[in-house]
Every structure is written in C-alpha cells, then in structure tokens.
Design an enzyme around this catalytic site. Sequence first.
Site, PDB file in Angstrom:
ATOM      1  N   ASN A 171       0.837  -1.203   0.000  1.00 51.97           N
ATOM      2  CA  ASN A 171       0.000   0.000   0.000  1.00 51.97           C
ATOM      3  C   ASN A 171       0.869   1.248   0.000  1.00 51.97           C
ATOM      4  O   ASN A 171       2.095   1.164  -0.012  1.00 51.97           O
ATOM      5  CB  ASN A 171      -0.958  -0.029   1.193  1.00 51.97           C
ATOM      6  CG  ASN A 171      -0.192  -0.105   2.498  1.00 51.97           C
ATOM      7  OD1 ASN A 171       0.565   0.791   2.832  1.00 51.97           O
ATOM      8  ND2 ASN A 171      -0.360  -1.218   3.223  1.00 51.97           N
ATOM      9  N   PHE A 212      -4.169   3.481  14.691  1.00 53.47           N
ATOM     10  CA  PHE A 212      -4.349   4.497  13.652  1.00 53.47           C
ATOM     11  C   PHE A 212      -5.454   4.003  12.733  1.00 53.47           C
ATOM     12  O   PHE A 212      -5.597   2.797  12.530  1.00 53.47           O
ATOM     13  CB  PHE A 212      -3.054   4.702  12.853  1.00 53.47           C
ATOM     14  CG  PHE A 212      -2.103   5.661  13.513  1.00 53.47           C
ATOM     15  CD1 PHE A 212      -1.509   5.349  14.730  1.00 53.47           C
ATOM     16  CD2 PHE A 212      -1.808   6.881  12.921  1.00 53.47           C
ATOM     17  CE1 PHE A 212      -0.641   6.232  15.350  1.00 53.47           C
ATOM     18  CE2 PHE A 212      -0.933   7.770  13.531  1.00 53.47           C
ATOM     19  CZ  PHE A 212      -0.348   7.454  14.739  1.00 53.47           C
ATOM     20  N   LYS A 223     -11.341  -3.375  18.669  1.00 52.82           N
ATOM     21  CA  LYS A 223      -9.965  -3.823  18.908  1.00 52.82           C
ATOM     22  C   LYS A 223      -9.516  -3.595  20.352  1.00 52.82           C
ATOM     23  O   LYS A 223      -8.350  -3.817  20.673  1.00 52.82           O
ATOM     24  CB  LYS A 223      -9.006  -3.135  17.932  1.00 52.82           C
ATOM     25  CG  LYS A 223      -9.366  -3.378  16.456  1.00 52.82           C
ATOM     26  CD  LYS A 223      -8.263  -2.964  15.501  1.00 52.82           C
ATOM     27  CE  LYS A 223      -8.759  -3.055  14.061  1.00 52.82           C
ATOM     28  NZ  LYS A 223      -7.674  -3.092  13.079  1.00 52.82           N
TER      29      LYS A 223
HETATM   30  O1  C5P Z   1      -9.047  -2.036  10.692  1.00 50.88           O
HETATM   31  P1  C5P Z   1      -8.032  -1.092  10.205  1.00 50.88           P
HETATM   32  O2  C5P Z   1      -6.989  -1.710   9.309  1.00 50.88           O
HETATM   33  O3  C5P Z   1      -8.561   0.169   9.612  1.00 50.88           O
HETATM   34  O4  C5P Z   1      -7.302  -0.650  11.555  1.00 50.88           O
HETATM   35  C1  C5P Z   1      -6.182   0.130  11.523  1.00 50.88           C
HETATM   36  C2  C5P Z   1      -5.341  -0.142  12.727  1.00 50.88           C
HETATM   37  O5  C5P Z   1      -5.156  -1.546  12.918  1.00 50.88           O
HETATM   38  C3  C5P Z   1      -3.948   0.416  12.554  1.00 50.88           C
HETATM   39  O6  C5P Z   1      -3.477   0.828  13.816  1.00 50.88           O
HETATM   40  C4  C5P Z   1      -3.189  -0.766  12.002  1.00 50.88           C
HETATM   41  O7  C5P Z   1      -1.804  -0.667  12.301  1.00 50.88           O
HETATM   42  C5  C5P Z   1      -3.826  -1.943  12.692  1.00 50.88           C
HETATM   43  N1  C5P Z   1      -3.854  -3.180  11.904  1.00 50.88           N
HETATM   44  C6  C5P Z   1      -3.191  -4.294  12.358  1.00 50.88           C
HETATM   45  N2  C5P Z   1      -3.231  -5.473  11.616  1.00 50.88           N
HETATM   46  C7  C5P Z   1      -3.905  -5.535  10.469  1.00 50.88           C
HETATM   47  C8  C5P Z   1      -4.596  -4.394  10.009  1.00 50.88           C
HETATM   48  C9  C5P Z   1      -4.556  -3.241  10.737  1.00 50.88           C
HETATM   49  O8  C5P Z   1      -2.574  -4.245  13.410  1.00 50.88           O
HETATM   50  N3  C5P Z   1      -3.908  -6.651   9.782  1.00 50.88           N
END
Ligand code: C5P
Length: 397
Positions: free
Chosen positions: A206, A319, A337
């Site tokens: 990304n 974030f 979360k």
């Molecule tokens: O659900 P979303 O991806 O929008 O959530 C973002 C947050 O979750 C960020 O803090 C990101 O670092 C974390 N995240 C994570 N593992 C993932 C996806 C997102 O720890 N697979």
Amino acid sequence: MAKIALGVTSSVSIYKACEILRGFQKAGHEVQAVMTRNAARLVSPLLFSSLSGRKAIVDMFADDLPWSVAHVALAKEIGLLVVAPATANIIAKFARGIADDFLSTFYLAVEGPVLIAPAMNAAMFLHPKTQANVRELRSRGVEFVEPGRGYLACGDEGVGRLAEPGEIVARGLELLRRSESLRGRTVLVTAGPTREPLDPVRFLSNRSSGKMGYEMAREAIARGARVVLVTGPVAIFPPAKAEVVRVETAAEMEAAVLREFPQADFVVMAAAVADFRFAAPAGRKIKKPDLPDSLALVRTPDILKSLGGRKTTQYLVGFAAETENLRENALAKVKAKNLDFMVANDVAAEGVGFDSDDNQALLIDAAGAAAPTAKMSKRELSREIWDAIEKAHARRR
Ligand code: C5P
C-alpha cells in the site's frame, strides 16, 4: 537539573536576555550563554559570563573553550537550547543550515528541544522570507514564542517585540519537562506498509510512507522513552536512537510485535498492515504464461486486535485511515480492537495522510471524546498526539 544554552543575538531587546538567564537559574538550571559576534558588539559578553558564572561563548575558534570540539560537546551536555532574542538573520541561518559562527554551528549539533523567541521590526518579521523560515523550522520541530505587538526600537508600532522573559522561561521549562515525560517507558511503534509476496519479484502492498510512525518514534525518543521501531520497507531513515526491527510481511510484523509486546508500556500501531496476502506465494518467479487469471488472497492477522485481546497494562494506540464517517468508523475500531486511543486520518482530504509530509487527525480516547487537530507537519502532529496520549493515559490511572 539540566543545563540550558541561551543563544543571544543582536536585537535591541538583548537586555532582556539577562532576565531570561536569571529566570532559568532561579528554576535551578545552569545556563551557558552563546552570543553572536554582533550581539557581543551591543553588550559585552562579560555581562553574560558574570551572570551565568560561565564564560559566554562568542568565537568558534577561541582557544580558551573548555572542550576540544566545543559546539558538539556542548550540544551533548544541554537539555534545551533557547535563542532569545532571535534576529531574522539567525532564524534564516537555522532554516537553511548555514553554520558560519558558533551559535549557528552549535544549532546543527543540537538534537534536543529548541525554543526561539524572535525580536525584530514588524516588517522584517512579517516579511514572507522570515515567515517561510519560521514555518520551515516549525515543521522540523523547533518551537517559537511568538513576539508581541507594541512599541519597537525603530520607533514603529507592530508585531516583533520580544515576548516577555517570564513567558519565554515558562515555555523553556515546559519543553524541558516534556523531554523527560516518557523517561523509563518502553514504547513499541510500528510503521510503514507490509509487503505480501506473490513470488520473489512481485508483492501486494500500500501507499504508506512510514513518515507518521517514524515521527511518533522520534517524538517518544525526544521525551526520553526507549523506543522499539518495527518497520516495514520504507525509503526514510529511522531516528538515530530507535531500536529498529525490519520486517516485510504482516506475519513477520506480528511475530516481532508479539515478541516486544510484554515489555512495552505504550504500543503505537501506525503501520499500514496489508489486509490480504497471497494464499500460495511461490519460491521462484512465476513465468507470465503460468500466471492464473485470478489469484487467491487470504486475510492477514489483525495484529492490533490480537494485542487488544492480550493487553495487561499496555496502553494501545491505533491508527485509522478513513475516507468517510471518520469519527464513527474510528470509534467502532476502538471498541472492536479494545484500544485506549485512536488517531483517525481522513485520507480523502487533499495534501494530508498517505505519503504526504503533512497530516491532520481526529484524536479519540477510549471514552469516545474526539478532538480534531489543525493541519500541520507530521513532525508537529506527533507532538500533539503524544501530548494527548499522555493526558489520556494519566486520566486512565
Ligand atoms: O481495521 P483497520 O486496518 O482500519 O485498523 C487500523 C489499525 O489496525 C492500525 O493501527 C493498524 O496498524 C492496525 N492493523 C493491524 N493489523 C492488520 C490491520 C490493521 O494491526 N492486519
């Protein structure tokens, strides 16, 4: 008590620098005065030497300096550099990185907090060049005590008057306190994207640049924390004092984070973890004719969510990059979360967010209270975010 360097330049308000020096001394700090050559033409360095009890430094090449490479040695000794009064010239030199006397050379060697109190004629202060230099320094983390309005030495009325010595001292002491506010804490920061390989040459990833996470790490270090930075592949340099763990995939990031998690007091998940990986990555490059028409993806582990499930005393900061309903979506993630704090970005807005040097965010605590920030550099924003995290953390206990 920390030692403070007081940079003094050739504004007419130079006489107020004595009071500033005294203010820091009264608060228990040792002060080393550093004067430009022009400042030394306005006021004898002897005055500052007498007040501080240490010889004021003017000349880069003086042979009576108590260190061999004085600008570097002094930079390591001090906890704060305050330049008051600061002329348009010294601000311009700092902004450009010109190092042609002791003070400007010393500034480049200072890694700790820097506070500048400008004092000059209103037209000079409001000149677009000066304003651009101030902005440049701000975006790099330098802080300013705004000059006041009033009667100026040149006879004009306007903005450019050195702020009150008491205000400058108070701000300086605040910066010093902040530089210790995370002392003894371990902060785990993740940053950058992850890369999920299809084969040794192709991957899914990304647009994350890692800048926001790196600034969060830099600011935590500036506040005295031990920082472990788990980073995906990015094109920027990590802060010098971070303990860097380099990873590629979400699975590697998860392993590194779980390893460091038990020791962490704060976890800042700024990484843009890829949500999917290829179901069957190949060990060798897949020849084009052998590529299927579609490729199966599987979800990566949600690292933050699993931390939310296992946290004990750790303070969890997530974030969220959103393109709509910023607050609602971010709040839902706080709940889902089990987070303590959330930094929500509107990535659809112009000139902020992914890959940009600037950012703007909505800061949300676990109780759902949300505070929007202004648009600013990621360096400055990291400071606002940490201020808010520390406040919310103190309320929690
Ligand atoms: O659900 P979303 O991806 O929008 O959530 C973002 C947050 O979750 C960020 O803090 C990101 O670092 C974390 N995240 C994570 N593992 C993932 C996806 C997102 O720890 N697979």
